[in-house]
Design a protein around this motif. Structure first.
Motif, PDB file in Angstrom:
ATOM      1  N   ARG A  87       0.962  -1.270   0.105  1.00 53.42           N
ATOM      2  CA  ARG A  87      -0.044  -0.065   0.092  1.00 53.42           C
ATOM      3  C   ARG A  87       0.836   1.151  -0.065  1.00 53.42           C
ATOM      4  N   LYS A  88       2.054   1.036   0.414  1.00 58.77           N
ATOM      5  CA  LYS A  88       3.127   2.226   0.391  1.00 58.77           C
ATOM      6  C   LYS A  88       4.322   1.717  -0.092  1.00 58.77           C
ATOM      7  N   ALA A  89       5.206   2.544  -0.557  1.00 63.35           N
ATOM      8  CA  ALA A  89       6.686   2.193  -0.944  1.00 63.35           C
ATOM      9  C   ALA A  89       7.600   3.496  -0.722  1.00 63.35           C
ATOM     10  N   ALA A  90       8.645   2.920  -0.948  1.00 66.79           N
ATOM     11  CA  ALA A  90       9.824   3.792  -0.973  1.00 66.79           C
ATOM     12  C   ALA A  90      10.961   3.580  -2.123  1.00 66.79           C
TER      13      ALA A  90
ATOM     14  N   LEU B  69      15.628   8.017   6.035  1.00 75.16           N
ATOM     15  CA  LEU B  69      15.826   6.496   5.982  1.00 75.16           C
ATOM     16  C   LEU B  69      14.899   5.759   6.805  1.00 75.16           C
ATOM     17  N   PRO B  70      14.862   6.029   8.164  1.00 75.46           N
ATOM     18  CA  PRO B  70      14.238   5.366   9.179  1.00 75.46           C
ATOM     19  C   PRO B  70      12.855   5.122   8.709  1.00 75.46           C
ATOM     20  N   GLN B  71      12.144   6.009   7.869  1.00 74.27           N
ATOM     21  CA  GLN B  71      10.740   5.892   7.595  1.00 74.27           C
ATOM     22  C   GLN B  71      10.493   5.008   6.735  1.00 74.27           C
ATOM     23  N   ILE B  72      11.658   4.235   6.221  1.00 79.52           N
ATOM     24  CA  ILE B  72      11.143   2.833   5.219  1.00 79.52           C
ATOM     25  C   ILE B  72      10.669   1.772   6.127  1.00 79.52           C
ATOM     26  N   ALA B  73      10.901   1.990   7.543  1.00 70.48           N
ATOM     27  CA  ALA B  73      10.071   0.843   8.192  1.00 70.48           C
ATOM     28  C   ALA B  73       8.571   0.934   8.138  1.00 70.48           C
ATOM     29  N   GLU B  74       8.121   2.218   7.596  1.00 75.05           N
ATOM     30  CA  GLU B  74       6.546   2.073   7.551  1.00 75.05           C
ATOM     31  C   GLU B  74       6.148   1.683   5.999  1.00 75.05           C
ATOM     32  N   VAL B  75       6.935   1.316   5.158  1.00 72.19           N
ATOM     33  CA  VAL B  75       6.431   0.943   3.716  1.00 72.19           C
ATOM     34  C   VAL B  75       6.550  -0.590   3.730  1.00 72.19           C
ATOM     35  N   ASP B  76       5.700  -0.933   2.384  1.00 69.50           N
ATOM     36  CA  ASP B  76       5.673  -2.165   2.254  1.00 69.50           C
ATOM     37  C   ASP B  76       6.638  -2.865   1.099  1.00 69.50           C
TER      38      ASP B  76
END
Length: 799
Positions: free
Chosen positions: A6-9, A95-102
């Protein structure tokens, strides 16, 4: 591993990274786009007093990439507004925000060490269940992830998008040795269904599938050219449309890719393979090395194998490189019997056969290139991909070949060509010889509309996914209910029929109109509903203007009137069918093609649909119900009897008057061509299936036919407003006198004629206005000039 995406980086905001982020945004997936922090503020940022600590400076690279997406042509975004779905950031702060993506996609420089270091950073914030992929075009997936943990490696694979990501169908998925097979299958389905891609599973070998075969083919072509003394133009004449390949052929393609980029790709294979013959094949030819050393890199440097210059009178001229002298000269158009035969032949199969049997030097060139590419492809089965189908699909979707290597081999005759290859001393892979020895004469076969391909010494059925409906296969199964030269009605099963156009360019003429009328009766009596769709290159380029021009030039006005009445009556009949109708347009859908969709209860369009009422370009106005339908929509959408219709009809006047064509299915919604209830699909291959399901849903829900409604119009006052705007454009020099004449006719029709504002009129009344305006414009010499120019030049004349 079953977490939905649902979300990507995307990490890396260059051309590919931003393009991938744009395509994710296109399909509704919010995306974080990260890049490095700049080393210092720009001069502009410093002038504003910004330091390196300011977010605008730190996020500059990603933010600039997002801004550029809105200006790039061809557009990476279906709609500019979709850029808001992409959030810029940088690798130090975000970069820590990649923990929130799929899904995390690495798209940084093609350097193994850089990629390994980045993956190490990603793993420190990675959460199990999150997919991580690399967009590498050739670096080993296993080497890249060798130092990562086992859980991470299970979630890691390659996803090689082709450039530009929105438009190129191919996506190569490359599993590593530890990648979870279930995850590979899930990503394949996601990329097909959501991203609309054609996915092939590649092995972790240098350059994977498409670039491995494609690079080899380009190098072989260049070698043949140098050895046999062919010119740049001669090679491109053979390796373009004459063989069912793109117009860019060989050297225009190299110029577009960039010669330095191509050399890098070739060197990647050269440095990675052990076989001496293969290594030699990928050794960069001296002429390419010379051109790169001179800075002749292709389009990005202004010159490569071709160079555009200003000729006499300031007119642009494209020169070609003479490899013998390394100087540019005017192009010489090649001509030969085989080239002419290929031009006249229909389809890639017949074109290639015509080239090969011409008996001239171009036939020799075709054979010398083709045999090497076919043999190389056959030798790579099992090494770069598990099946011939994966290789064929990769070349069709990644290089836009009409036929893949093994389909081409079947087309030219497998047994006969292998005999010739062996006579010429070529080594044919053992599995190919064994296959022929078993009595087989082709790699593919079709039985009762079902396709099979050779796999490990026996025929295997091509995977038939229910959401991919092939009209060709259905016709091979004798599912045609009725048909003529322009269209057919095909039984899709489950009580749904499909009306397919198949005239030249799918232009609407009397044969298609006749078949629509007959199909309405057939569906009324024997089916639950109907889909209007086809699988041609374009859905429909409009009405047959050649027929109209001939009748107009002969002043056969009764005939012209009859043609327009037939069109109008047929569309009206389609709209009043008591069964649900869903239209499924794709790519170019122009003029009459749009009017053929407007009567449908719903339109399910491909995201790549270029949709527009473009009749003004040939000096006419829409007269197959296009004006009437737009006026009806305005009346329905502004339903309060006291509400002002003028701003909405002005927008319609501008859209039709400027012959606006959508840049995507989503853009067609923005322009008002598609209704809010219409749908847009990323995967064009799913259109007919989804349209069929929509018909069945409406039928099951208890379909109620579209009732005729009166249309509230703006009348003479509204007409004056529109015409005044057109007069202003003429006085400002934006349009010609003839454009103004057309605009006044269009305003008269859209306004409902000279009735008082707010008058309720019938659909037939509006159709009569359309037809009268159309007829009068057909008699105008300047309109006939525009029609003639479109037929001969393929573009609009502004006279």
């Amino acid at each position: 591993m079953n977490k939905p995406i649902r979300k990507a980086a995307v990490i890396g905001s260059g051309i590919m990274g931003s393009g991938i982020a744009a395509h994710l945004a296109n399909v509704g997936i919010p995306c974080l786009l990260l890049d490095v922090v700049p080393k210092e503020p720009s001069a502009e940022e410093s002038a504003k007093g910004l330091t390196l600590e300011h977010p605008a400076v730190r996020n500059r690279l990603a933010a600039a990439a997002i801004a550029k997406l809105k200006k790039t042509n061809p557009a990476p975004l279906y709609d500019e507004a979709f850029a808001d779905r992409i959030t810029p950031g940088n690798l130090e702060d975000h970069l820590p925000q990649i923990a929130e993506v799929d899904w995390i996609i690495e798209v940084v420089v093609e350097n193994l060490q850089v990629k390994k270091e980045l993956l190490a950073k990603i793993e420190s914030f990675w959460k199990p269940g999150t997919v991580v992929t690399s967009n590498t075009s050739g670096i080993s997936i296993n080497e890249m992830s060798a130092d990562r943990g086992e859980a991470f490696r299970k979630s890691f694979m390659g996803t090689h998008f082709f450039n530009p990501p929105r438009y190129m169908k191919l996506l190569e998925i490359i599993p590593g040795r530890d990648t979870d097979p279930t995850l590979v299958n899930r990503m394949k389905a996601f990329c097909e269904n959501v991203l609309g891609k054609g996915v092939v599973i590649a092995k972790d070998t240098p350059n994977f599938i498409a670039n491995r075969i494609g690079t080899y083919g380009l190098l072989v072509t260049l070698q043949e050219m140098v050895e046999k003394g062919y010119s740049v133009e001669e090679v491109d004449a053979v390796t373009g449309p004459a063989m069912g390949r793109p117009k860019s052929a060989t050297f225009r393609t190299l110029d577009l890719v960039g010669l330095d980029t191509f050399v890098h790709v070739a060197d990647n294979v050269y440095g990675s393979v052990a076989d001496g013959a293969e290594k030699a094949a990928f050794d960069t030819p001296a002429v390419l090395k010379d051109m790169v050393a001179r800075g002749w890199l292709g389009e990005k440097s202004g010159q490569g194998f071709y160079r555009k210059v200003k000729g006499e009178g300031g007119k642009s001229e494209i020169l070609s490189l003479d490899l013998a002298s390394m100087e540019y000269r005017p192009q010489k158009k090649p001509s030969s019997g085989s080239l002419e035969a290929a031009k006249l032949a229909k389809g890639a199969r017949e074109k290639t056969k015509a080239l090969l049997t011409g008996g001239d030097r171009f036939s020799d060139l075709t054979w010398d290139i083709l045999k090497k590419v076919l043999l190389y492809s056959a030798g790579k089965v099992g090494e770069i991909a598990d099946s011939i189908e994966e290789i064929d699909n990769a070349m069709k979707w990644g290089f836009n070949w009409e036929l893949g290597p093994f389909e081409t081999w079947d087309a030219i005759g497998l047994v006969r060509s292998v005999e010739r290859m062996e006579k010429e001393g070529e080594t044919v892979p053992l599995w190919v010889k064994d296959w022929i020895t078993q009595g087989n004469t082709s790699f593919y076969r079709v039985d009762n509309g079902i396709r099979f391909y050779v796999d490990e010494g026996k025929y295997k059925q091509v995977d038939q996914r229910p959401e991919v409906i092939s009209l060709r296969s259905l016709k091979e199964q004798n599912r045609v209910v009725k048909g003529n030269g322009g269209a057919s009605l095909i039984d899709l099963g489950d009580g749904v029929a499909c009306l397919e156009f198949h005239s030249p360019n799918n232009a609407i003429g009397a044969d298609i109109l006749t078949m629509i009328s007959q199909s309405v009766e057939e569906v009324r009596n024997n089916f639950e509903g109907m889909v209007v769709a086809n699988q041609g290159r374009n859905f429909c380029v409009g009405a047959n203007i050649m027929l109209l021009l001939m009748e107009a030039q002969d002043e056969e006005w009764d005939e012209v009137d009859g043609i327009i009445r037939l069109f109008q009556n047929t569309m009206y009949k389609l709209k009043r069918l008591e069964k649900p109708v869903v239209a499924a347009p794709h790519r170019m859908t122009l003029g009459g093609g749009v009017e053929a969709c407007m009567p449908a209860d719903q339109v399910i369009a491909s995201a790549e649909t270029y949709y527009g009422l473009v009749e003004v370009g040939v000096g006419l106005i829409p007269a197959g119900g296009g004006c009437k339908e737009f006026a009806l929509r305005v009346s329905q959408n502004v339903s309060h009897p006291e509400a002002d219709l003028q701003p909405f009809i002005n927008q319609v006047f501008e859209t039709i008057g400027m012959a606006k064509v959508s840049t995507s299915g989503h853009d067609a919604k923005r322009l008002g061509y598609l209704k809010p209830t219409d749908r847009v699909l990323a995967n064009q291959d799913h259109l007919i299936y989804e349209a069929k399901q929509a018909v069945l849903r409406m039928a099951k829900a208890g379909y109620e036919p579209i009732r005729e409604e009166k249309i509230r119009v703006v009348g003479s006052e509204g007409k004056a407003v529109m015409q005044l705007g057109a007069i202003g454009m003429r006085e400002s020099g934006y349009i010609s006198d003839h454009d103004l004449k057309i605009a006044k006719k269009l305003a008269h029709v859209l306004a409902g004629g000279d009735v008082p504002a707010g008058t309720l009129v019938t659909e037939q009344y509006m159709l009569d206005l359309e037809r009268e305006a159309f007829l009068s414009l057909c008699g105008e010499p300047k309109t006939q000039q525009r029609m003639q120019h479109m037929l001969t030049k393929g573009k609009a004349l502004r006279n």
